[in-house]
Design an enzyme around this catalytic site. Structure first.
Site, short mmCIF file in Angstrom:
data_model
loop_
_atom_site.label_atom_id
_atom_site.label_comp_id
_atom_site.label_asym_id
_atom_site.label_seq_id
_atom_site.Cartn_x
_atom_site.Cartn_y
_atom_site.Cartn_z
N SER A 166 69.80 -80.59 75.06
CA SER A 166 70.33 -79.85 73.92
C SER A 166 71.56 -80.56 73.34
CB SER A 166 70.68 -78.43 74.36
OG SER A 166 71.61 -78.50 75.41
N CYS B 251 61.01 -80.84 71.07
CA CYS B 251 62.08 -81.23 70.15
C CYS B 251 61.49 -81.65 68.81
CB CYS B 251 62.91 -82.36 70.73
SG CYS B 251 62.01 -83.89 70.82
P1 NAD Z 1 69.65 -78.89 78.47
O1 NAD Z 1 70.65 -79.53 77.58
O2 NAD Z 1 69.91 -77.51 78.95
O3 NAD Z 1 69.46 -79.77 79.82
C1 NAD Z 1 69.18 -81.14 79.77
C2 NAD Z 1 69.74 -81.81 81.02
O4 NAD Z 1 71.16 -81.64 81.05
C3 NAD Z 1 69.21 -81.22 82.31
O5 NAD Z 1 68.95 -82.26 83.22
C4 NAD Z 1 70.34 -80.33 82.79
O6 NAD Z 1 70.40 -80.22 84.19
C5 NAD Z 1 71.58 -81.02 82.26
N1 NAD Z 1 72.66 -80.09 81.94
C6 NAD Z 1 72.54 -78.80 81.49
N2 NAD Z 1 73.74 -78.25 81.31
C7 NAD Z 1 74.66 -79.19 81.66
C8 NAD Z 1 76.10 -79.20 81.68
N3 NAD Z 1 76.81 -78.15 81.31
N4 NAD Z 1 76.70 -80.33 82.08
C9 NAD Z 1 75.99 -81.41 82.45
N5 NAD Z 1 74.64 -81.44 82.45
C10 NAD Z 1 73.97 -80.35 82.05
O7 NAD Z 1 68.23 -78.99 77.74
P2 NAD Z 1 66.85 -78.35 78.16
O8 NAD Z 1 66.89 -76.89 77.92
O9 NAD Z 1 66.42 -78.85 79.48
O10 NAD Z 1 65.88 -79.03 77.08
C11 NAD Z 1 65.67 -78.53 75.79
C12 NAD Z 1 66.51 -79.24 74.76
O11 NAD Z 1 66.24 -80.63 74.77
C13 NAD Z 1 66.21 -78.78 73.34
O12 NAD Z 1 67.43 -78.67 72.65
C14 NAD Z 1 65.37 -79.91 72.77
O13 NAD Z 1 65.39 -80.04 71.37
C15 NAD Z 1 65.99 -81.08 73.44
N6 NAD Z 1 65.11 -82.24 73.44
C16 NAD Z 1 65.45 -83.29 72.64
C17 NAD Z 1 64.62 -84.41 72.60
C18 NAD Z 1 64.97 -85.59 71.73
O14 NAD Z 1 64.46 -86.67 71.98
N7 NAD Z 1 65.85 -85.45 70.76
C19 NAD Z 1 63.46 -84.44 73.38
C20 NAD Z 1 63.16 -83.35 74.19
C21 NAD Z 1 64.01 -82.26 74.22
#
Ligand code: NAD
Length: 498
Positions: free
Chosen positions: A226, A281
């Site tokens: 995200s 995404c």
């Molecule tokens: P997320 O941001 O919650 O988590 C992603 C990763 O970050 C995970 O491994 C998680 O453990 C880690 N993380 C979460 N909170 C954290 C924190 N406070 N500090 C450090 N690390 C942390 O995302 P999600 O819910 O797993 O995935 C969905 C999101 O990913 C959506 O916003 C989607 O659009 C995005 N996404 C983007 C792409 C792209 O290429 N732009 C591709 C796929 C998904």
């Protein structure tokens, strides 16, 4: 109950931090495993392991390294069905969609088999009198990837494959919500011949991520997730002197011109809006019909299609999409639908009360369709990440084009039209990284690069394609003159080409 630990030094190891988290099976709401959450000390151990293994791996010639990837492809094909089922059970997407998740990852592995060619340097004979200049690409050392829940095979592979093909060692911190497939992929890499320690998987949450970001031996961090977390990781990794590429959230628009083929457009919106329950995404979450007549025709056709979407458990091969990933995700998405109603958008199809018979504890909701959404509403501005499509009506093409251009996110966008001029103008002027022309989900193929613009990405290089080889290598440039060429004595003026 299965306890998922980490994968360090070529084998599964139990977690030692004393912290763990439930891994759910979204289709019935049961707990299917527990995953260990690594401490900073466990991350450090993985980094030390990787650091020790990396120089030897880097000295293996690139063709032999590529052969490990070839063998890995064969092994994944051997267990495609079981991997897809495992993925579907932890994520919630259908098995057919899970196969696509794996396949998209394998296509990047296939591309990375070309690493010997992609890593070639440059050579200029006679760049000066008796002087040759050449450049070479060398691996960075230990690099890390932090990946999201929504593509637990594809995105880890987008990062692992180019990184190891270049001779780096890799630390993967996959999503704690669906860690089983990444763990299995790591085992298959070792079975394919990857030396122990070159690929380590550390499961965990913020504590593990912060340890990676602060570790002096981690040279580069690739993140997908995200936007708030992408921004945070980019800031902290680069402040610590690391290379970083961090991909974030999205709000993808699909513009429908009055001359668009309406059958094709509706099919595209249904697949791209609701496939994988909207947890992509590159999902289309905003439809922008141009002109009242186009909008009325579109909405009239969309309503019955959204109403008849087949929601089902991940193992039901006739389901269009499955449950959301967790109960919190389900509540968050339903909360956005409540908010849209409060904000004054017209809810044409309401999937909030959908119940899956026989799977009452699963995280299901039906498809939702909003009309008359406006740019000032939060349901337009924010990423919902669920099976919710918003129709924003535009009077003109220029008004439609301004919507994605002015939006905070800039991941993907599409235009549906029969008019080549309009499509060409759109592709040239739209302020978004990946554009589809009569293609709703324009994810570039493996040998092009993937990346959004604006708040959808932080850093300069994209994922996969040639950019991945730039990201995972550093360039060294050598200027060489052999003794026979040195005749003029000491030079005190800076050498130039004059
Ligand atoms: P997320 O941001 O919650 O988590 C992603 C990763 O970050 C995970 O491994 C998680 O453990 C880690 N993380 C979460 N909170 C954290 C924190 N406070 N500090 C450090 N690390 C942390 O995302 P999600 O819910 O797993 O995935 C969905 C999101 O990913 C959506 O916003 C989607 O659009 C995005 N996404 C983007 C792409 C792209 O290429 N732009 C591709 C796929 C998904």
């Amino acid at each position: 109950m299965e306890e998922i630990g980490h994968f360090i030094g070529g084998q599964r190891v139990a977690g030692t931090s004393g912290r763990r988290q439930a891994v759910m099976q979204p289709m019935d709401g049961s707990v299917r495993a527990h995953v260990a959450l690594a401490s900073a000390a466990e991350v450090r151990k993985a980094v030390e392991n990787a650091k020790e293994a990396q120089p030897k791996w880097a000295s293996v010639n690139p063709q032999r390294r590529a052969r490990v990837l070839m063998k890995f492809l064969e092994l994944v094909h051997r267990e495609y069905d079981s991997l897809a089922e495992l993925l579907a059970r932890e994520h919630g997407k259908t098995i057919a969609d899970a196969k696509g998740d794996i396949q998209r990852g394998l296509e990047v592995v296939e591309f990375c088999i070309g690493a010997p060619h992609l890593m070639k340097g440059e050579f200029t004979e006679g760049a000066g009198p008796g002087i040759d200049t050449y450049s070479m690409r060398q691996p960075l050392g230990v690099v890390a990837g932090i990946t999201p829940f929504n593509f637990p095979a594809m995105i880890p592979l987008w990062k692992i494959a180019p990184a190891i093909a270049c001779g780096n060692a890799f630390i993967l911190k996959p999503s704690e919500r669906d860690p089983s497939v990444p763990m299995r992929l790591a085992e298959l890499f070792v079975e394919a011949g990857l030396p122990a320690g070159v690929l380590n998987v550390v499961n965990g949450d913020k504590e593990a991520v912060d340890a990676i970001l602060d570790d002096p031996d981690v040279q580069a961090v690739g993140f997908v997730g995200s936007t708030p977390i992408a921004r945070y990781i980019y800031g902290r990794a680069t402040a610590n002197g690391k290379r970083a590429q961090c991909f974030g959230g999205a709000k993808n628009h699909l513009i429908i011109m009055p001359d668009a083929d309406m059958d094709q457009t509706v099919d595209a919106l249904i697949g791209a809006g609701y496939g994988s329950a909207g947890e992509r995404c590159m999902a289309v979450s905003v439809a922008v019909p141009v002109g009242k007549e186009t909008a009325d025709r579109l909405v009239e056709r969309l309503i019955p299609r959204v109403e008849s979407l087949k929601v089902g458990p991940s193992t039901d091969s006739s389901a269009d999409f499955g449950p959301l990933v967790t109960r919190e995700a389900l509540e968050r998405v339903k909360g956005y639908v409540d908010l849209g109603v409060q904000e004054g958008a017209k809810l044409l199809v309401d999937g909030r009360n959908f119940k899956m018979q026989g799977y009452e504890n699963g995280f299901y909701m039906g498809g939702c369709l909003f009309d008359e959404v406006t740019p000032n509403m939060r349901i337009y501005k924010e990423e919902i990440f669920g099976p919710v499509l918003s129709v924003v009506r535009a009077n003109t093409y220029e008004e439609a084009l301004a919507l994605p251009n002015d939006h905070e996110y800039g991941n993907g966008v599409a235009i549906f039209t029969r008019d080549g001029d309009a499509a060409r103008d759109f592709a040239a002027r739209v302020n978004v990284g990946m554009v589809g022309i009569n293609v709703p989900i324009p994810v570039p193929i493996a040998y092009y690069t993937f990346g959004g613009w604006k708040a959808s990405a932080f850093g300069d290089l994209n994922q996969h394609g040639p950019d991945a080889f730039r990201f995972y290598t550093k360039t060294k440039t050598v200027t060489a003159r052999w003794p026979s060429g040195i005749k003029a004595g000491a030079e005190f003026v800076i050498p130039t080409m004059r």
